[in-house]
Design a protein around this motif. Structure first.
Motif, PDB file in Angstrom:
ATOM      1  N   LYS A  33      -3.149  -7.916  -4.944  1.00 58.48           N
ATOM      2  CA  LYS A  33      -2.629  -8.022  -3.576  1.00 58.48           C
ATOM      3  C   LYS A  33      -1.147  -8.379  -3.564  1.00 58.48           C
ATOM      4  O   LYS A  33      -0.432  -8.059  -2.614  1.00 58.48           O
ATOM      5  N   ALA A  34      -0.688  -9.051  -4.634  1.00 56.75           N
ATOM      6  CA  ALA A  34       0.712  -9.486  -4.697  1.00 56.75           C
ATOM      7  C   ALA A  34       1.653  -8.406  -5.238  1.00 56.75           C
ATOM      8  O   ALA A  34       2.837  -8.664  -5.441  1.00 56.75           O
ATOM      9  N   TYR A  35       1.134  -7.195  -5.501  1.00 62.11           N
ATOM     10  CA  TYR A  35       1.981  -6.125  -6.023  1.00 62.11           C
ATOM     11  C   TYR A  35       3.083  -5.785  -5.014  1.00 62.11           C
ATOM     12  O   TYR A  35       2.826  -5.749  -3.814  1.00 62.11           O
ATOM     13  N   ILE A  42       4.153   5.005 -19.421  1.00 61.74           N
ATOM     14  CA  ILE A  42       5.069   5.441 -20.477  1.00 61.74           C
ATOM     15  C   ILE A  42       5.104   4.415 -21.604  1.00 61.74           C
ATOM     16  O   ILE A  42       5.158   4.770 -22.790  1.00 61.74           O
ATOM     17  N   SER A  43       5.036   3.129 -21.254  1.00 52.29           N
ATOM     18  CA  SER A  43       5.009   2.077 -22.272  1.00 52.29           C
ATOM     19  C   SER A  43       3.752   2.167 -23.121  1.00 52.29           C
ATOM     20  O   SER A  43       3.793   2.007 -24.346  1.00 52.29           O
ATOM     21  N   THR A  88       0.831  -1.206   0.000  1.00 50.43           N
ATOM     22  CA  THR A  88       0.000   0.000   0.000  1.00 50.43           C
ATOM     23  C   THR A  88       0.865   1.255   0.000  1.00 50.43           C
ATOM     24  O   THR A  88       0.588   2.221  -0.731  1.00 50.43           O
ATOM     25  N   LEU A  89       1.923   1.250   0.795  1.00 50.12           N
ATOM     26  CA  LEU A  89       2.827   2.405   0.847  1.00 50.12           C
ATOM     27  C   LEU A  89       3.512   2.619  -0.492  1.00 50.12           C
ATOM     28  O   LEU A  89       3.691   3.751  -0.934  1.00 50.12           O
ATOM     29  N   ARG A  90       3.901   1.522  -1.140  1.00 52.99           N
ATOM     30  CA  ARG A  90       4.571   1.663  -2.433  1.00 52.99           C
ATOM     31  C   ARG A  90       3.635   2.253  -3.472  1.00 52.99           C
ATOM     32  O   ARG A  90       4.024   3.150  -4.235  1.00 52.99           O
ATOM     33  N   ILE A  91       2.399   1.776  -3.528  1.00 55.81           N
ATOM     34  CA  ILE A  91       1.432   2.317  -4.490  1.00 55.81           C
ATOM     35  C   ILE A  91       1.215   3.807  -4.227  1.00 55.81           C
ATOM     36  O   ILE A  91       1.195   4.623  -5.157  1.00 55.81           O
ATOM     37  N   THR A  92       1.070   4.153  -2.958  1.00 55.84           N
ATOM     38  CA  THR A  92       0.865   5.563  -2.591  1.00 55.84           C
ATOM     39  C   THR A  92       2.044   6.414  -3.016  1.00 55.84           C
ATOM     40  O   THR A  92       1.871   7.520  -3.557  1.00 55.84           O
ATOM     41  N   GLN A 149       9.873  -2.299 -11.740  1.00 55.69           N
ATOM     42  CA  GLN A 149       9.040  -1.418 -12.550  1.00 55.69           C
ATOM     43  C   GLN A 149       7.851  -0.931 -11.724  1.00 55.69           C
ATOM     44  O   GLN A 149       7.647  -1.371 -10.594  1.00 55.69           O
ATOM     45  N   GLY A 150       7.079  -0.020 -12.293  1.00 56.32           N
ATOM     46  CA  GLY A 150       5.955   0.532 -11.539  1.00 56.32           C
ATOM     47  C   GLY A 150       4.940   1.173 -12.448  1.00 56.32           C
ATOM     48  O   GLY A 150       4.972   1.032 -13.683  1.00 56.32           O
ATOM     49  N   LEU A 151       4.029   1.930 -11.852  1.00 51.85           N
ATOM     50  CA  LEU A 151       2.920   2.534 -12.583  1.00 51.85           C
ATOM     51  C   LEU A 151       3.406   3.487 -13.673  1.00 51.85           C
ATOM     52  O   LEU A 151       2.898   3.473 -14.795  1.00 51.85           O
TER      53      LEU A 151
END
Length: 449
Positions: free
Chosen positions: A61-63, A119-120, A6-10, A112-114
Protein backbone atom coordinates in the motif's frame (compact mmCIF):
# COMPACT_ATOMS: atom_id res chain seq x y z
CA UNK A 1 -3.73 2.03 -1.58
CA UNK A 2 -4.03 5.60 -2.87
CA UNK A 3 -5.30 6.39 -6.34
CA UNK A 4 -1.92 7.92 -7.12
CA UNK A 5 -0.14 4.64 -6.30
CA UNK A 6 -2.65 2.65 -8.36
CA UNK A 7 -2.14 4.96 -11.35
CA UNK A 8 1.62 4.63 -11.09
CA UNK A 9 1.49 0.82 -11.01
CA UNK A 10 -0.85 0.84 -14.01
CA UNK A 11 1.48 3.17 -15.94
CA UNK A 12 4.49 1.00 -15.18
CA UNK A 13 2.73 -2.15 -16.35
CA UNK A 14 1.48 -0.47 -19.52
CA UNK A 15 4.94 0.92 -20.26
CA UNK A 16 6.55 -2.53 -20.08
CA UNK A 17 3.79 -4.08 -22.20
CA UNK A 18 4.08 -1.40 -24.90
CA UNK A 19 7.86 -1.47 -25.35
CA UNK A 20 7.74 -5.01 -26.82
CA UNK A 21 10.80 -6.12 -24.82
CA UNK A 22 11.58 -9.68 -25.89
CA UNK A 23 12.98 -10.62 -22.47
CA UNK A 24 10.38 -9.29 -20.04
CA UNK A 25 6.60 -9.63 -19.90
CA UNK A 26 4.15 -8.55 -17.20
CA UNK A 27 0.44 -8.93 -16.53
CA UNK A 28 -1.79 -7.95 -13.64
CA UNK A 29 -4.84 -9.62 -12.17
CA UNK A 30 -7.88 -7.61 -13.29
CA UNK A 31 -9.36 -7.87 -9.81
CA UNK A 32 -6.30 -6.34 -8.12
CA UNK A 33 -3.69 -4.25 -9.94
CA UNK A 34 -1.23 -4.90 -7.10
CA UNK A 35 -1.20 -8.61 -7.97
CA UNK A 36 1.28 -8.87 -10.85
CA UNK A 37 2.99 -11.74 -12.61
CA UNK A 38 6.24 -11.24 -14.49
CA UNK A 39 8.09 -13.46 -16.92
CA UNK A 40 11.80 -13.17 -17.65
CA UNK A 41 13.16 -15.02 -20.68
CA UNK A 42 16.66 -16.29 -19.95
CA UNK A 43 19.43 -14.34 -21.75
CA UNK A 44 21.22 -15.89 -24.71
CA UNK A 45 24.66 -17.44 -24.16
CA UNK A 46 23.92 -18.30 -20.54
CA UNK A 47 22.78 -21.56 -18.89
CA UNK A 48 19.36 -19.89 -18.61
CA UNK A 49 19.13 -19.37 -22.39
CA UNK A 50 15.52 -18.86 -23.54
CA UNK A 51 14.07 -20.39 -20.39
CA UNK A 52 10.77 -19.05 -18.99
CA UNK A 53 11.19 -17.84 -15.41
CA UNK A 54 8.10 -16.53 -13.65
CA UNK A 55 7.86 -14.24 -10.63
CA UNK A 56 4.95 -13.13 -8.47
CA UNK A 57 5.02 -9.42 -7.62
CA UNK A 58 2.95 -7.85 -4.86
CA UNK A 59 2.88 -4.09 -4.45
CA UNK A 60 2.47 -2.73 -0.90
CA UNK A 61 0.00 0.00 0.00
CA UNK A 62 2.97 2.31 0.62
CA UNK A 63 4.27 1.95 -2.96
CA UNK A 64 6.41 3.63 -4.31
CA UNK A 65 7.88 4.64 -0.95
CA UNK A 66 8.38 0.92 -0.24
CA UNK A 67 9.43 -1.71 -2.80
CA UNK A 68 7.16 -4.54 -3.90
CA UNK A 69 7.75 -8.10 -2.73
CA UNK A 70 8.98 -10.47 -5.44
CA UNK A 71 8.80 -14.26 -5.28
CA UNK A 72 10.28 -16.68 -7.81
CA UNK A 73 7.65 -19.28 -8.73
CA UNK A 74 9.69 -21.30 -11.24
CA UNK A 75 11.28 -23.52 -8.60
CA UNK A 76 10.01 -27.03 -9.42
CA UNK A 77 7.90 -27.04 -6.28
CA UNK A 78 10.66 -25.62 -4.10
CA UNK A 79 13.35 -28.01 -5.37
CA UNK A 80 15.34 -25.70 -7.67
CA UNK A 81 17.63 -22.92 -6.51
CA UNK A 82 18.29 -21.34 -9.87
CA UNK A 83 20.84 -18.82 -8.58
CA UNK A 84 22.76 -18.03 -5.40
CA UNK A 85 20.39 -15.05 -5.09
CA UNK A 86 17.18 -16.85 -6.13
CA UNK A 87 16.27 -19.41 -3.50
CA UNK A 88 14.32 -22.62 -3.99
CA UNK A 89 11.63 -21.26 -1.63
CA UNK A 90 11.21 -18.29 -3.99
CA UNK A 91 13.12 -15.60 -2.12
CA UNK A 92 14.91 -13.13 -4.38
CA UNK A 93 17.92 -11.55 -2.69
CA UNK A 94 18.49 -8.05 -4.04
CA UNK A 95 19.45 -4.85 -2.28
CA UNK A 96 16.91 -2.97 -4.40
CA UNK A 97 14.19 -5.11 -2.78
CA UNK A 98 15.61 -4.76 0.72
CA UNK A 99 16.21 -8.52 0.85
CA UNK A 100 20.00 -8.28 0.69
CA UNK A 101 22.59 -5.97 2.14
CA UNK A 102 24.05 -3.66 -0.45
CA UNK A 103 26.36 -0.75 -0.86
CA UNK A 104 25.15 2.74 -0.20
CA UNK A 105 23.00 3.94 -3.07
CA UNK A 106 21.89 0.45 -4.07
CA UNK A 107 18.80 0.48 -1.86
CA UNK A 108 15.26 1.10 -3.02
CA UNK A 109 14.12 4.60 -3.93
CA UNK A 110 10.79 5.85 -5.24
CA UNK A 111 12.53 6.74 -8.53
CA UNK A 112 12.85 3.03 -9.28
CA UNK A 113 10.04 0.77 -10.44
CA UNK A 114 8.94 -2.62 -11.69
CA UNK A 115 11.07 -2.57 -14.83
CA UNK A 116 14.27 -1.75 -12.93
CA UNK A 117 13.53 -4.61 -10.52
CA UNK A 118 13.05 -7.12 -13.35
CA UNK A 119 16.20 -5.93 -15.12
CA UNK A 120 18.13 -6.37 -11.86
CA UNK A 121 16.83 -9.94 -11.54
CA UNK A 122 17.65 -10.63 -15.16
CA UNK A 123 21.22 -9.44 -14.58
CA UNK A 124 21.64 -12.30 -12.09
CA UNK A 125 21.14 -14.76 -14.98
CA UNK A 126 24.70 -14.49 -16.24
CA UNK A 127 26.96 -16.90 -18.09
CA UNK A 128 28.55 -17.79 -14.73
CA UNK A 129 25.88 -17.48 -12.02
CA UNK A 130 28.34 -18.80 -9.43
CA UNK A 131 29.82 -15.28 -9.41
CA UNK A 132 26.72 -13.99 -7.59
CA UNK A 133 27.78 -15.85 -4.45
CA UNK A 134 29.48 -13.53 -1.91
CA UNK A 135 33.21 -14.16 -1.80
CA UNK A 136 33.34 -15.29 -5.42
CA UNK A 137 36.27 -12.95 -6.09
CA UNK A 138 38.38 -15.18 -3.86
CA UNK A 139 37.22 -18.46 -5.46
CA UNK A 140 40.31 -19.18 -7.51
CA UNK A 141 41.27 -22.70 -6.47
CA UNK A 142 40.97 -25.64 -8.84
CA UNK A 143 38.08 -26.93 -6.69
CA UNK A 144 36.28 -23.59 -7.01
CA UNK A 145 36.65 -23.64 -10.79
CA UNK A 146 35.36 -27.21 -10.89
CA UNK A 147 32.33 -26.17 -8.84
CA UNK A 148 31.61 -23.27 -11.17
CA UNK A 149 31.54 -25.59 -14.18
CA UNK A 150 29.35 -28.08 -12.32
CA UNK A 151 26.94 -25.33 -11.24
CA UNK A 152 26.56 -24.02 -14.78
CA UNK A 153 25.92 -27.58 -16.00
CA UNK A 154 23.06 -28.32 -13.63
CA UNK A 155 21.43 -24.91 -14.11
CA UNK A 156 21.44 -25.46 -17.87
CA UNK A 157 19.82 -28.88 -17.44
CA UNK A 158 17.16 -27.69 -15.00
CA UNK A 159 16.42 -24.57 -17.05
CA UNK A 160 15.51 -26.86 -19.94
CA UNK A 161 13.66 -29.33 -17.77
CA UNK A 162 11.76 -27.08 -15.36
CA UNK A 163 11.34 -23.68 -17.01
CA UNK A 164 10.71 -25.00 -20.53
CA UNK A 165 9.72 -28.67 -20.72
CA UNK A 166 7.62 -28.94 -17.56
CA UNK A 167 5.99 -25.54 -18.16
CA UNK A 168 4.96 -26.38 -21.73
CA UNK A 169 3.81 -29.86 -20.79
CA UNK A 170 1.49 -28.31 -18.19
CA UNK A 171 0.13 -25.79 -20.69
CA UNK A 172 -0.47 -28.48 -23.33
CA UNK A 173 -1.91 -31.20 -21.10
CA UNK A 174 0.98 -33.63 -21.56
CA UNK A 175 1.23 -36.11 -18.69
CA UNK A 176 4.51 -37.38 -17.24
CA UNK A 177 4.14 -40.67 -19.14
CA UNK A 178 3.86 -38.83 -22.47
CA UNK A 179 0.10 -39.28 -22.89
CA UNK A 180 -2.16 -36.34 -23.67
CA UNK A 181 -5.23 -34.96 -21.95
CA UNK A 182 -8.37 -35.15 -24.06
CA UNK A 183 -9.11 -31.84 -25.81
CA UNK A 184 -12.42 -30.13 -25.06
CA UNK A 185 -15.29 -30.88 -27.47
CA UNK A 186 -15.59 -28.61 -30.49
CA UNK A 187 -19.28 -28.05 -29.88
CA UNK A 188 -20.46 -26.38 -26.63
CA UNK A 189 -22.58 -28.48 -24.32
CA UNK A 190 -25.54 -26.17 -24.85
CA UNK A 191 -26.16 -25.87 -28.62
CA UNK A 192 -28.23 -22.73 -28.02
CA UNK A 193 -25.45 -20.97 -26.11
CA UNK A 194 -24.87 -17.68 -27.92
CA UNK A 195 -21.08 -17.40 -27.61
CA UNK A 196 -18.27 -17.52 -30.13
CA UNK A 197 -15.80 -19.35 -27.90
CA UNK A 198 -16.43 -21.18 -24.69
CA UNK A 199 -15.56 -18.89 -21.77
CA UNK A 200 -12.93 -19.91 -19.27
CA UNK A 201 -14.11 -20.96 -15.86
CA UNK A 202 -14.30 -18.10 -13.42
CA UNK A 203 -12.00 -19.86 -11.00
CA UNK A 204 -9.38 -20.63 -13.66
CA UNK A 205 -5.84 -19.87 -12.59
CA UNK A 206 -4.34 -16.56 -13.66
CA UNK A 207 -1.96 -17.78 -16.40
CA UNK A 208 -1.14 -14.81 -18.66
CA UNK A 209 1.94 -16.21 -20.40
CA UNK A 210 0.68 -19.43 -22.00
CA UNK A 211 0.55 -18.17 -25.55
CA UNK A 212 3.79 -16.20 -25.25
CA UNK A 213 5.67 -19.31 -24.11
CA UNK A 214 4.18 -21.46 -26.87
CA UNK A 215 5.15 -18.97 -29.59
CA UNK A 216 8.63 -18.52 -28.16
CA UNK A 217 9.03 -22.29 -27.88
CA UNK A 218 8.43 -22.55 -31.63
CA UNK A 219 11.09 -19.90 -32.22
CA UNK A 220 13.69 -21.36 -29.88
CA UNK A 221 13.12 -25.08 -30.39
CA UNK A 222 16.29 -25.40 -32.55
CA UNK A 223 18.28 -23.58 -29.86
CA UNK A 224 17.03 -25.96 -27.16
CA UNK A 225 18.01 -29.00 -29.22
CA UNK A 226 21.40 -27.46 -30.05
CA UNK A 227 22.07 -26.76 -26.36
CA UNK A 228 21.46 -30.42 -25.55
CA UNK A 229 23.63 -31.65 -28.44
CA UNK A 230 26.54 -29.55 -27.21
CA UNK A 231 26.58 -30.85 -23.62
CA UNK A 232 24.85 -34.25 -23.40
CA UNK A 233 28.08 -36.17 -24.02
CA UNK A 234 29.61 -34.46 -20.96
CA UNK A 235 27.19 -36.17 -18.56
CA UNK A 236 26.23 -39.81 -18.40
CA UNK A 237 22.62 -40.83 -17.89
CA UNK A 238 21.63 -40.59 -14.23
CA UNK A 239 24.75 -38.67 -13.17
CA UNK A 240 23.98 -36.77 -9.96
CA UNK A 241 24.26 -33.00 -9.72
CA UNK A 242 27.16 -31.67 -7.68
CA UNK A 243 26.11 -29.85 -4.49
CA UNK A 244 27.54 -26.35 -4.16
CA UNK A 245 29.28 -25.06 -0.99
CA UNK A 246 26.62 -22.34 -0.58
CA UNK A 247 23.68 -24.76 -0.91
CA UNK A 248 21.96 -26.07 2.19
CA UNK A 249 19.15 -28.55 2.95
CA UNK A 250 15.87 -27.09 1.73
CA UNK A 251 17.64 -24.51 -0.41
CA UNK A 252 19.55 -26.34 -3.10
CA UNK A 253 19.19 -27.99 -6.51
CA UNK A 254 19.41 -31.78 -6.31
CA UNK A 255 18.81 -33.96 -9.34
CA UNK A 256 20.37 -36.06 -12.09
CA UNK A 257 21.21 -35.53 -15.75
CA UNK A 258 18.77 -37.01 -18.24
CA UNK A 259 19.23 -35.31 -21.59
CA UNK A 260 17.91 -38.31 -23.50
CA UNK A 261 14.49 -37.86 -21.92
CA UNK A 262 14.55 -34.08 -22.36
CA UNK A 263 15.11 -34.44 -26.12
CA UNK A 264 12.11 -36.75 -26.48
CA UNK A 265 9.92 -34.45 -24.39
CA UNK A 266 10.93 -31.38 -26.41
CA UNK A 267 10.06 -33.15 -29.66
CA UNK A 268 6.67 -34.22 -28.28
CA UNK A 269 5.91 -30.66 -27.17
CA UNK A 270 6.71 -29.45 -30.69
CA UNK A 271 4.35 -32.06 -32.17
CA UNK A 272 1.52 -31.21 -29.76
CA UNK A 273 1.77 -27.48 -30.52
CA UNK A 274 1.42 -28.34 -34.21
CA UNK A 275 -1.64 -30.46 -33.37
CA UNK A 276 -3.09 -27.55 -31.41
CA UNK A 277 -2.55 -25.21 -34.37
CA UNK A 278 -4.32 -27.66 -36.69
CA UNK A 279 -7.21 -27.86 -34.24
CA UNK A 280 -7.73 -24.09 -34.55
CA UNK A 281 -8.89 -24.69 -38.13
CA UNK A 282 -11.35 -27.34 -36.93
CA UNK A 283 -12.68 -25.01 -34.25
CA UNK A 284 -12.94 -22.27 -36.85
CA UNK A 285 -15.00 -24.48 -39.15
CA UNK A 286 -17.46 -25.10 -36.31
CA UNK A 287 -17.70 -21.37 -35.60
CA UNK A 288 -18.45 -20.71 -39.26
CA UNK A 289 -21.15 -23.37 -39.15
CA UNK A 290 -22.69 -21.66 -36.13
CA UNK A 291 -22.53 -18.28 -37.95
CA UNK A 292 -20.18 -16.87 -35.34
CA UNK A 293 -19.72 -13.10 -35.36
CA UNK A 294 -15.97 -13.55 -34.89
CA UNK A 295 -15.75 -15.81 -37.96
CA UNK A 296 -17.67 -13.22 -39.96
CA UNK A 297 -15.32 -10.49 -38.70
CA UNK A 298 -12.28 -12.47 -39.83
CA UNK A 299 -13.78 -12.89 -43.28
CA UNK A 300 -14.39 -9.14 -43.53
CA UNK A 301 -10.88 -8.31 -42.36
CA UNK A 302 -9.40 -10.54 -45.04
CA UNK A 303 -11.50 -8.92 -47.77
CA UNK A 304 -10.46 -5.45 -46.61
CA UNK A 305 -6.78 -6.43 -46.57
CA UNK A 306 -7.04 -7.89 -50.06
CA UNK A 307 -8.27 -4.52 -51.31
CA UNK A 308 -5.67 -2.64 -49.27
CA UNK A 309 -2.74 -4.55 -50.71
CA UNK A 310 -3.99 -4.03 -54.24
CA UNK A 311 -3.09 -0.36 -53.81
CA UNK A 312 0.36 -0.90 -52.22
CA UNK A 313 3.06 0.43 -54.53
CA UNK A 314 5.62 -2.06 -55.76
CA UNK A 315 4.19 -4.92 -53.69
CA UNK A 316 2.18 -7.93 -54.77
CA UNK A 317 0.54 -9.99 -52.06
CA UNK A 318 -2.38 -12.38 -52.41
CA UNK A 319 -4.41 -13.34 -49.34
CA UNK A 320 -6.51 -16.45 -49.89
CA UNK A 321 -8.23 -18.98 -47.66
CA UNK A 322 -6.72 -22.44 -47.24
CA UNK A 323 -10.23 -23.92 -47.21
CA UNK A 324 -13.23 -22.17 -48.78
CA UNK A 325 -15.43 -20.41 -46.23
CA UNK A 326 -13.03 -21.03 -43.31
CA UNK A 327 -11.35 -17.68 -42.48
CA UNK A 328 -9.20 -19.12 -39.69
CA UNK A 329 -6.36 -20.20 -42.01
CA UNK A 330 -5.02 -17.61 -44.45
CA UNK A 331 -2.62 -18.39 -47.26
CA UNK A 332 -0.43 -15.44 -48.16
CA UNK A 333 1.38 -15.54 -51.49
CA UNK A 334 4.19 -13.01 -51.42
CA UNK A 335 6.00 -11.96 -54.59
CA UNK A 336 9.51 -10.65 -53.97
CA UNK A 337 9.88 -6.94 -54.66
CA UNK A 338 12.03 -5.90 -57.63
CA UNK A 339 15.56 -4.74 -56.84
CA UNK A 340 15.66 -6.60 -53.52
CA UNK A 341 17.24 -9.87 -52.40
CA UNK A 342 13.80 -11.49 -52.74
CA UNK A 343 13.26 -10.22 -56.28
CA UNK A 344 11.48 -12.83 -58.40
CA UNK A 345 10.65 -15.19 -55.56
CA UNK A 346 7.17 -16.55 -54.93
CA UNK A 347 6.50 -17.61 -51.37
CA UNK A 348 3.49 -19.35 -49.88
CA UNK A 349 2.90 -18.52 -46.21
CA UNK A 350 0.36 -20.14 -43.90
CA UNK A 351 -1.17 -17.91 -41.21
CA UNK A 352 -3.23 -19.86 -38.65
CA UNK A 353 -5.60 -17.74 -36.56
CA UNK A 354 -6.94 -18.85 -33.20
CA UNK A 355 -10.64 -18.61 -32.33
CA UNK A 356 -9.35 -16.88 -29.19
CA UNK A 357 -7.44 -14.14 -31.01
CA UNK A 358 -5.93 -11.84 -29.77
CA UNK A 359 -5.41 -13.78 -26.51
CA UNK A 360 -3.72 -16.36 -28.71
CA UNK A 361 -1.62 -14.85 -31.47
CA UNK A 362 -1.45 -16.19 -35.06
CA UNK A 363 1.17 -18.79 -35.91
CA UNK A 364 2.96 -18.18 -39.19
CA UNK A 365 4.85 -20.79 -41.20
CA UNK A 366 6.59 -20.44 -44.56
CA UNK A 367 5.47 -23.39 -46.65
CA UNK A 368 7.94 -22.31 -49.35
CA UNK A 369 11.51 -22.77 -48.12
CA UNK A 370 13.44 -19.53 -47.66
CA UNK A 371 16.95 -19.39 -46.19
CA UNK A 372 16.57 -16.48 -43.78
CA UNK A 373 17.70 -15.73 -40.23
CA UNK A 374 14.09 -15.02 -39.17
CA UNK A 375 12.73 -18.28 -40.60
CA UNK A 376 13.46 -21.60 -38.92
CA UNK A 377 14.36 -24.68 -40.92
CA UNK A 378 10.80 -25.86 -40.21
CA UNK A 379 9.39 -22.65 -41.69
CA UNK A 380 8.41 -20.96 -38.42
CA UNK A 381 8.66 -17.17 -38.73
CA UNK A 382 9.81 -14.86 -35.95
CA UNK A 383 8.06 -11.51 -36.39
CA UNK A 384 6.68 -8.65 -34.28
CA UNK A 385 3.38 -6.91 -35.10
CA UNK A 386 2.97 -3.37 -33.81
CA UNK A 387 -0.67 -4.04 -32.87
CA UNK A 388 -1.35 -7.53 -31.59
CA UNK A 389 -5.12 -7.31 -32.05
CA UNK A 390 -5.03 -6.19 -35.72
CA UNK A 391 -4.43 -8.88 -38.33
CA UNK A 392 -3.38 -6.24 -40.85
CA UNK A 393 -0.53 -5.36 -38.50
CA UNK A 394 0.49 -9.02 -38.49
CA UNK A 395 0.59 -9.13 -42.29
CA UNK A 396 2.66 -5.93 -42.39
CA UNK A 397 5.08 -7.35 -39.82
CA UNK A 398 5.51 -10.58 -41.79
CA UNK A 399 6.59 -8.59 -44.84
CA UNK A 400 8.86 -6.29 -42.80
CA UNK A 401 10.58 -9.27 -41.14
CA UNK A 402 11.67 -10.89 -44.39
CA UNK A 403 12.45 -7.69 -46.30
CA UNK A 404 14.69 -6.05 -43.68
CA UNK A 405 18.19 -6.25 -45.16
CA UNK A 406 20.31 -4.76 -42.34
CA UNK A 407 18.67 -5.71 -39.05
CA UNK A 408 20.41 -5.07 -35.72
CA UNK A 409 21.90 -8.12 -34.07
CA UNK A 410 19.56 -9.57 -31.47
CA UNK A 411 20.01 -13.26 -30.54
CA UNK A 412 16.40 -13.39 -29.32
CA UNK A 413 15.16 -13.03 -32.91
CA UNK A 414 17.43 -15.57 -34.59
CA UNK A 415 15.52 -18.77 -35.28
CA UNK A 416 17.66 -20.17 -38.10
CA UNK A 417 20.97 -20.89 -36.38
CA UNK A 418 22.99 -21.57 -39.53
CA UNK A 419 21.68 -18.48 -41.34
CA UNK A 420 22.34 -16.33 -38.27
CA UNK A 421 25.89 -17.66 -37.91
CA UNK A 422 26.64 -16.72 -41.50
CA UNK A 423 24.86 -13.35 -41.44
CA UNK A 424 26.62 -12.11 -38.30
CA UNK A 425 29.83 -14.13 -38.65
CA UNK A 426 33.21 -12.68 -37.77
CA UNK A 427 34.38 -12.53 -41.38
CA UNK A 428 32.81 -10.98 -44.45
CA UNK A 429 32.80 -14.29 -46.29
CA UNK A 430 29.98 -15.55 -44.09
CA UNK A 431 27.67 -12.72 -45.16
CA UNK A 432 28.46 -13.45 -48.80
CA UNK A 433 27.61 -17.12 -48.27
CA UNK A 434 24.36 -16.13 -46.55
CA UNK A 435 23.34 -13.91 -49.48
CA UNK A 436 24.22 -16.64 -51.96
CA UNK A 437 22.12 -19.24 -50.11
CA UNK A 438 19.26 -16.76 -49.77
CA UNK A 439 19.25 -16.12 -53.52
CA UNK A 440 19.36 -19.87 -54.21
CA UNK A 441 16.24 -20.38 -52.10
CA UNK A 442 14.55 -17.50 -53.95
CA UNK A 443 15.38 -19.15 -57.28
CA UNK A 444 14.14 -22.51 -55.98
CA UNK A 445 10.79 -20.92 -55.10
CA UNK A 446 10.24 -20.25 -58.79
CA UNK A 447 10.93 -23.87 -59.60
CA UNK A 448 8.46 -25.12 -57.00
CA UNK A 449 11.12 -26.77 -54.84
Amino acid sequence: MSNQATLRITREINSIQKNHDLSIAVACNEKDVRDVKALIVGPADTPYEFGFFEFAVRFPKAYPDSPPSVTATTTNGGRCRFNPNIYSQGKVCLSILGTWRGERGEQWSSAQGLESILISIQSLMSSNPYENEPGFEHANSSEDKKNQKAYIAKIRHESLKVSIVQRLETYLGIYSDGTLADPPPLEPEDPDLDVDVEPEEENAMFEPFKDLCKRRFLWYFPSYMKAIAEVESDHHQGEKFVAMPFESPGNMMPGTFDYSSLKKRLVLIRQVIDMETARWAEEGAHLVKRESSFAASLARQRCLLVETYKTRHNLTLDIDLHTPDNPFVWILTYYGRPMTQLDGGIFRIRMSISPRHPDEQPRVVFETKLFHHRIGTDGVLCYFPKKLDELGSHVDAIIEAIEEENPPYDPRTLVNLEASRLFWGADGQGKKTYNRMLRRSVQASLEGE
